[in-house]
Design a protein around this motif. Sequence first.
Motif: not given
Length: 199
Positions: A12-13, A130-140
């Motif tokens: 998703l990120a 917020a949901a997208l930022a969480e996905e990006v954090a998980e990817l990073l």
Amino acid sequence: MNGDEPLTGELLALDLLNTLPHTAEGPPTDHLADAAGLLAWLALEGERLPGAAGATEVTPDDLAAVRAVRAHAAAAVAAARRGERPPEGALRGLNEAQLAAPAVRYLEWNGERAVAHARRAGPLGMRVAAALAEEVAELLADPALASIRECEAQDCTMLFVPAHPRRRWCSAARCGNRARVARYYRRHKGEEEGAEGSR
């Protein structure tokens, strides 16, 4: 690359980052340029963004929140892919977006057992951001970050995580097919020129 519809189906990120593909000719195509674009993208992503499926209206603030997360994600992911520390502002922006609408594990009874669903409060854009930022954090934070590739087509910058090591294009239907057609054309044009030269 077909600029009419963004590439979906990746992490998703990455789908978020792929809403702003760059091409060799002209400016990038921004699939989140306006409210209609965001609504269309939310419809494509469907159930991957709980609370956003079926959205029928977005405000300018909703659009701004999602676009801000995309900008922070682009800066952070690009730096991390180069092995560099992501910009502090990008990390802060991603954290603030998550804090604006934190996920709560909301419990319900389904008749047989307890089921927990993630829920966020606030306006649509804040929840989606917020949901997208969480996905990006998980990817990073995921080792899969190192395997992200950029499409090898000359005029495509879409990002993907290859399911197999030989994958070269964002999509076989988009860039893969165009590359095969171009290769066929070059090969046959070369054969025709060779035949002309031998006459």
